[in-house]
Design a protein around this motif. Sequence first.
Motif, short mmCIF file in Angstrom:
data_model
loop_
_atom_site.label_atom_id
_atom_site.label_comp_id
_atom_site.label_asym_id
_atom_site.label_seq_id
_atom_site.Cartn_x
_atom_site.Cartn_y
_atom_site.Cartn_z
N LEU A 45 44.24 46.95 47.56
CA LEU A 45 44.08 47.09 48.76
C LEU A 45 44.37 46.30 50.17
O LEU A 45 44.85 46.36 50.87
CB LEU A 45 43.28 48.57 49.00
N ASP A 46 43.46 45.31 49.77
CA ASP A 46 43.31 44.26 50.55
C ASP A 46 44.72 43.15 50.74
O ASP A 46 45.14 42.92 51.62
CB ASP A 46 42.33 43.54 50.08
N GLU A 47 45.28 43.60 49.48
CA GLU A 47 46.01 42.50 49.40
C GLU A 47 47.52 43.03 49.95
O GLU A 47 48.08 42.26 50.85
CB GLU A 47 47.06 42.18 47.65
N MET A 48 47.27 44.62 49.96
CA MET A 48 48.94 45.46 50.04
C MET A 48 48.41 45.29 51.90
O MET A 48 49.62 45.38 52.33
CB MET A 48 48.83 46.73 49.42
N GLU A 49 47.01 45.57 52.17
CA GLU A 49 47.12 45.74 53.36
C GLU A 49 47.74 44.93 54.72
O GLU A 49 48.45 44.60 55.79
CB GLU A 49 45.97 45.84 53.95
#
Length: 251
Positions: A45-49
Amino acid sequence: MLYHEALARLTAATGEARSPGDFIPTLERLGLVRAFDRHVMGLALDEMENFPGARLGINISAQSARIDGWWSSMFERLRAAPDVAGRLVVEITETAALAGEAHAFVARLRRLGCRVALDDFGVGHSSIRNAMALSPDIIKIDAFFLRRVTLSAHGEAMLEHILGLAAHMAPIVIVEGVETEEQSEIAERLQSRYATPLNACWQQGYHVGLPSLWRRWRYEDEPVVVPLHQLGRGTGRFRPWSPNYQPGGRA
């Protein structure tokens, strides 16, 4: 490109990379796998955000597919970021038996906008029963079946049979373990008998792309991906595929 699979790796004291097969069974036996899966989802989720072009799939153990306190913060993050949820595929592996609450867990993810895949189809714990119970968006056929095509006279018939089963239980089917051009052509020929214009013939393996630390979505201004919302489920639980489609894309 349908999506990229985010693969978990641990680095040993010797510097050697350890794959999930080396440590996930131990975490499952110790009852710690949910903590690990939650951490991996947080990293995804960090990466996609931070990178809107990232469309990622993550693996979670069947033991983790339950609604409890471990997932509360993850559900809240997905609820607050529907664009991110729409780019996430949660792949449930069948290295352990599914929890009784798995259906509710899958339903919660879908309501948030995520897609759910059943990984290692055909060789895990009660694969067919799990697929019928969960009605996943994606079924990934274990590489075992494609390898058997060149090892056994019955291998091709076995792969076609498992493809037909999967095609009646999910709108998207991916053949795993495609490592050579010959394997790709065999899989494509068999897949084309069940494909539709929306899902084509999806494949995954070294022939399509090797595991890498390079994250291509960080360097593409306009990433070419398939909008998952266009790959709808139709009106019924099962949607037979049409044999009239001409083979196409890759996963």
